[in-house]
Design a protein around this motif. Structure first.
Motif, PDB file in Angstrom:
ATOM      1  N   SER A  62       0.826  -1.200   0.000  1.00 31.15           N
ATOM      2  CA  SER A  62       0.000   0.000   0.000  1.00 31.15           C
ATOM      3  C   SER A  62       0.860   1.250   0.000  1.00 31.15           C
ATOM      4  CB  SER A  62      -0.921   0.007   1.213  1.00 31.15           C
ATOM      5  OG  SER A  62      -0.150   0.197   2.395  1.00 31.15           O
ATOM      6  N   LEU A  63       0.275   2.332  -0.411  1.00 32.06           N
ATOM      7  CA  LEU A  63       0.973   3.611  -0.381  1.00 32.06           C
ATOM      8  C   LEU A  63       1.430   3.944   1.034  1.00 32.06           C
ATOM      9  CD1 LEU A  63      -1.354   5.711  -2.707  1.00 32.06           C
ATOM     10  CD2 LEU A  63       1.000   5.074  -3.191  1.00 32.06           C
ATOM     11  N   GLU A  64       0.573   3.660   1.995  1.00 32.68           N
ATOM     12  CA  GLU A  64       0.920   3.973   3.376  1.00 32.68           C
ATOM     13  C   GLU A  64       2.115   3.152   3.844  1.00 32.68           C
ATOM     14  OE1 GLU A  64       0.699   6.310   6.597  1.00 32.68           O
ATOM     15  OE2 GLU A  64      -0.527   6.455   4.787  1.00 32.68           O
ATOM     16  N   ARG A  65       2.164   1.892   3.418  1.00 33.92           N
ATOM     17  CA  ARG A  65       3.293   1.037   3.809  1.00 33.92           C
ATOM     18  C   ARG A  65       4.594   1.562   3.196  1.00 33.92           C
ATOM     19  NH1 ARG A  65       6.895  -0.485   5.664  1.00 33.92           N
ATOM     20  NH2 ARG A  65       7.676  -2.557   6.170  1.00 33.92           N
ATOM     21  N   ILE A  66       4.523   2.027   1.964  1.00 34.59           N
ATOM     22  CA  ILE A  66       5.719   2.573   1.312  1.00 34.59           C
ATOM     23  C   ILE A  66       6.141   3.872   1.985  1.00 34.59           C
ATOM     24  CG2 ILE A  66       6.595   3.548  -0.854  1.00 34.59           C
ATOM     25  CD1 ILE A  66       4.853   1.522  -2.338  1.00 34.59           C
ATOM     26  N   ARG A  67       5.166   4.691   2.357  1.00 31.83           N
ATOM     27  CA  ARG A  67       5.483   5.938   3.061  1.00 31.83           C
ATOM     28  C   ARG A  67       6.166   5.626   4.403  1.00 31.83           C
ATOM     29  NH1 ARG A  67       0.839   7.793   2.857  1.00 31.83           N
ATOM     30  NH2 ARG A  67       1.017   9.263   1.126  1.00 31.83           N
ATOM     31  N   ASN A  68       5.669   4.634   5.093  1.00 36.56           N
ATOM     32  CA  ASN A  68       6.275   4.249   6.367  1.00 36.56           C
ATOM     33  C   ASN A  68       7.675   3.668   6.169  1.00 36.56           C
ATOM     34  OD1 ASN A  68       3.977   5.055   7.732  1.00 36.56           O
ATOM     35  ND2 ASN A  68       3.079   3.008   7.787  1.00 36.56           N
ATOM     36  N   ALA A  69       7.858   2.941   5.073  1.00 36.24           N
ATOM     37  CA  ALA A  69       9.171   2.360   4.788  1.00 36.24           C
ATOM     38  C   ALA A  69      10.206   3.446   4.545  1.00 36.24           C
ATOM     39  CB  ALA A  69       9.080   1.442   3.572  1.00 36.24           C
ATOM     40  N   LEU A  70       9.788   4.520   3.900  1.00 37.27           N
ATOM     41  CA  LEU A  70      10.708   5.629   3.668  1.00 37.27           C
ATOM     42  C   LEU A  70      11.094   6.281   4.989  1.00 37.27           C
ATOM     43  CD1 LEU A  70      12.098   7.273   1.421  1.00 37.27           C
ATOM     44  CD2 LEU A  70      10.103   8.780   1.397  1.00 37.27           C
ATOM     45  N   ALA A  71      10.114   6.472   5.858  1.00 38.71           N
ATOM     46  CA  ALA A  71      10.393   7.073   7.165  1.00 38.71           C
ATOM     47  C   ALA A  71      11.266   6.167   8.023  1.00 38.71           C
ATOM     48  CB  ALA A  71       9.076   7.367   7.889  1.00 38.71           C
TER      49      ALA A  71
ATOM     50  N   LEU B 297      17.164   1.593   0.202  1.00 39.33           N
ATOM     51  CA  LEU B 297      18.588   1.796   0.014  1.00 39.33           C
ATOM     52  C   LEU B 297      18.889   1.812  -1.480  1.00 39.33           C
ATOM     53  CD1 LEU B 297      20.512  -1.535   0.616  1.00 39.33           C
ATOM     54  CD2 LEU B 297      18.028  -1.415   0.710  1.00 39.33           C
ATOM     55  N   LEU B 298      20.066   2.278  -1.821  1.00 36.37           N
ATOM     56  CA  LEU B 298      20.474   2.351  -3.222  1.00 36.37           C
ATOM     57  C   LEU B 298      21.581   1.347  -3.496  1.00 36.37           C
ATOM     58  CD1 LEU B 298      20.565   6.196  -3.997  1.00 36.37           C
ATOM     59  CD2 LEU B 298      18.708   4.571  -4.361  1.00 36.37           C
ATOM     60  N   TYR B 299      21.434   0.675  -4.634  1.00 32.76           N
ATOM     61  CA  TYR B 299      22.514  -0.115  -5.199  1.00 32.76           C
ATOM     62  C   TYR B 299      23.090   0.679  -6.371  1.00 32.76           C
ATOM     63  CZ  TYR B 299      21.947  -4.544  -2.656  1.00 32.76           C
ATOM     64  OH  TYR B 299      21.936  -5.520  -1.696  1.00 32.76           O
ATOM     65  N   TYR B 300      24.315   0.346  -6.752  1.00 38.08           N
ATOM     66  CA  TYR B 300      24.992   1.122  -7.793  1.00 38.08           C
ATOM     67  C   TYR B 300      25.561   0.174  -8.842  1.00 38.08           C
ATOM     68  CZ  TYR B 300      24.529   4.786  -4.332  1.00 38.08           C
ATOM     69  OH  TYR B 300      24.014   5.685  -3.435  1.00 38.08           O
ATOM     70  N   GLN B 301      25.126   0.381 -10.101  1.00 38.29           N
ATOM     71  CA  GLN B 301      25.643  -0.462 -11.190  1.00 38.29           C
ATOM     72  C   GLN B 301      26.652   0.331 -12.008  1.00 38.29           C
ATOM     73  OE1 GLN B 301      22.871  -2.099 -14.132  1.00 38.29           O
ATOM     74  NE2 GLN B 301      24.121  -3.964 -14.168  1.00 38.29           N
TER      75      GLN B 301
ATOM     76  N   VAL C  95       7.249  11.599  -6.087  1.00 38.24           N
ATOM     77  CA  VAL C  95       8.151  12.751  -6.045  1.00 38.24           C
ATOM     78  C   VAL C  95       9.026  12.692  -4.796  1.00 38.24           C
ATOM     79  CG1 VAL C  95       8.280  15.269  -5.986  1.00 38.24           C
ATOM     80  CG2 VAL C  95       6.517  14.138  -7.362  1.00 38.24           C
ATOM     81  N   VAL C  96       8.417  12.363  -3.670  1.00 34.32           N
ATOM     82  CA  VAL C  96       9.165  12.278  -2.406  1.00 34.32           C
ATOM     83  C   VAL C  96      10.256  11.218  -2.507  1.00 34.32           C
ATOM     84  CG1 VAL C  96       8.985  11.862   0.071  1.00 34.32           C
ATOM     85  CG2 VAL C  96       7.130  13.032  -1.134  1.00 34.32           C
ATOM     86  N   VAL C  97       9.900  10.046  -3.042  1.00 35.33           N
ATOM     87  CA  VAL C  97      10.879   8.972  -3.185  1.00 35.33           C
ATOM     88  C   VAL C  97      11.959   9.371  -4.186  1.00 35.33           C
ATOM     89  CG1 VAL C  97      11.221   6.588  -3.953  1.00 35.33           C
ATOM     90  CG2 VAL C  97       9.265   7.157  -2.509  1.00 35.33           C
ATOM     91  N   GLY C  98      11.558  10.014  -5.284  1.00 34.22           N
ATOM     92  CA  GLY C  98      12.530  10.440  -6.283  1.00 34.22           C
ATOM     93  C   GLY C  98      13.535  11.431  -5.729  1.00 34.22           C
ATOM     94  N   GLU C  99      13.064  12.363  -4.926  1.00 36.21           N
ATOM     95  CA  GLU C  99      13.971  13.340  -4.314  1.00 36.21           C
ATOM     96  C   GLU C  99      14.902  12.660  -3.315  1.00 36.21           C
ATOM     97  OE1 GLU C  99      11.387  16.342  -2.783  1.00 36.21           O
ATOM     98  OE2 GLU C  99      11.094  17.304  -4.731  1.00 36.21           O
ATOM     99  N   TRP C 100      14.379  11.667  -2.599  1.00 38.26           N
ATOM    100  CA  TRP C 100      15.240  10.922  -1.671  1.00 38.26           C
ATOM    101  C   TRP C 100      16.357  10.210  -2.429  1.00 38.26           C
ATOM    102  CZ3 TRP C 100      16.447   5.749  -1.531  1.00 38.26           C
ATOM    103  CH2 TRP C 100      17.161   5.315  -0.407  1.00 38.26           C
ATOM    104  N   VAL C 101      16.035   9.621  -3.569  1.00 37.41           N
ATOM    105  CA  VAL C 101      17.044   8.918  -4.368  1.00 37.41           C
ATOM    106  C   VAL C 101      18.154   9.871  -4.796  1.00 37.41           C
ATOM    107  CG1 VAL C 101      17.469   7.754  -6.577  1.00 37.41           C
ATOM    108  CG2 VAL C 101      15.493   7.097  -5.185  1.00 37.41           C
TER     109      VAL C 101
END
Length: 409
Positions: free
Chosen positions: A137-146, A151-155, A198-204
């Motif tokens: 759910s959107l709420e679960r993803i929002r909570n996961a960000l908080a 995390l980021l992987y790098y190729q 947008v929030v997730v994109g800015e975090w990335v």
């Protein structure tokens, strides 16, 4: 629908006047006891009472669409837009809160847009119940960000001819406490059409630049031309403050030169507003930020993109690269993209370089830059310095380059 284009072309003052006219007409289309409210930007919500089923709601929904679509004369400017409506009903079989009803209507609205706009779409509660288990759910993803579960992987991206490492692509992952490490395809589609994207994109973007600083502070010597590329979705690009966000982001990371950030956009992101995207890229280019056109060749307006968009790099879609050794059509597409890149003075990089043979064939066609499993899988941030220390060019690719040079001579 298309309200952003009105603002871009005629200015926000005229756009506000248009919104007021449309709102007044929609309100007049409703009945006594119904409620209409503006919840932000160009989005409205209506609460319609005493409707027993979807068929009873259709005449009222049609009136709302007609009211939104009427031509508006503002001074010497004549404007006409349309609207997309998402509809959900209460009560439902399962208990739902008010905010959940809004999310259901919001989801249905985007389906109406995807279906062609200027129409309404009913939220399917039964189908939603049957498929809900497949998506977070959107709420679960929002909570996961908080909770810092992302995390980021790098190729790595390399020059296959010289062996030089030219950069990395930042790729988001979800370290789910119950399901383990999740690929982006399992959660990003849930937020694609939501403000959370947008929030997730800015975090990335912020996290990728912070990691570059950490590597440098830890003594990792990166090549002068090394950059980190991040994927930016259409919704984030369409934010009116995207350029201002980039300025603030770069100011917060003074160790990073603007040219060390490469923004990757999907070719299909430009379909709706090529002129607006061109202006945005020009503004970002003046900051020094580079742009790459991702999945190039999968859209329908490639030549227009190359003419109007100031992108530095074309990324050839991995689906073509993966099958190039067996599919003559895919091989022909890659040759065409490489030729276009050369003609328009763009660099070209191949995604999905999975085997030694893929790299060799790409070099023979004139594509030097690549990323894929034959070079490195996406790496955790802490593993990249060790990979960089031990990376060596594939000797067969060097032989391929020598052979190509000999044939050219």
């Amino acid at each position: 629908d298309g309200f952003k284009n009105i603002n871009d072309r005629h200015g926000h003052d005229l756009g506000d006047h248009l919104l007021r006219h449309v709102a007044t007409r929609m309100k007049l289309a409703l009945r006594e006891g119904d409620t209409l409210a503006r919840i932000g930007g160009d989005e409205f919500v209506a609460v319609l009472i005493d409707l027993d089923d979807s068929q009873a709601a259709v005449p009222l929904l049609d009136r709302l669409l007609s009211a939104a679509g009427e031509e508006v004369q503002l001074g010497d400017v004549s404007l006409q837009i349309s609207a997309s409506l998402g509809v959900t009903f209460y009560p439902q079989v399962e208990a739902v809160e008010a905010d959940q009803l809004l999310r259901q209507a919001d989801q249905a609205m985007y389906l109406a847009k995807l279906a062609g706009k200027n129409r309404f779409y009913f939220f399917d509660a039964e189908n939603d119940r049957s498929t809900r288990g497949h998506f977070e759910s959107l709420e679960r993803i929002r909570n996961a960000l908080a909770a810092q579960e992302f995390l980021l992987y790098y190729q790595p991206k390399v020059n296959m001819r010289t062996g030089a490492v030219i950069g990395v692509e930042a790729l988001i992952r979800w370290q789910h406490p119950d399901r383990g490490l999740l690929a982006p395809a399992l959660f990003l589609p849930v937020i694609e059409e939501h403000a959370l994207a947008v929030v997730v994109g800015e975090w990335v973007m912020d996290t990728a630049l912070s990691q570059m600083e950490h590597w440098q502070n830890d003594g990792l010597v990166l090549p002068e031309s090394f950059n980190v590329s991040v994927n930016v979705g259409a919704r984030q690009l369409q934010q009116g403050n995207f350029v201002a966000f980039l300025q603030t982001l770069l100011a917060a990371h003074p160790q990073i030169r603007p040219a060390q950030l490469e923004v990757e956009i999907l070719e299909t992101s430009a379909l709706s507003d090529l002129a607006g995207l061109s202006r945005l890229i020009d503004d970002c280019h003046r900051l020094g930020v580079l742009f790459a056109l991702d999945d190039f060749g999968t859209g329908y307006s490639s030549l227009s993109y190359l003419k109007h968009l100031r992108v530095s790099v074309l990324k050839m879609d991995q689906s073509f690269v993966r099958d190039m050794l067996d599919d003559p059509d895919d091989l022909a597409i890659l040759r065409g993209v490489i030729g276009l890149a050369d003609a328009f003075n763009r660099r070209v990089i191949a995604e999905g370089v999975e085997t030694e043979a893929h790299g060799r064939r790409l070099l023979e066609m004139g594509c030097e830059l690549g990323q894929g499993y034959a070079i490195a899988r996406p790496l955790p941030a802490q593993a990249f310095p060790q990979w960089l220390q031990h990376w060596q060019q594939n000797p067969v690719w060097g032989v391929a380059d020598v052979a190509l040079a000999a044939r050219s001579a």
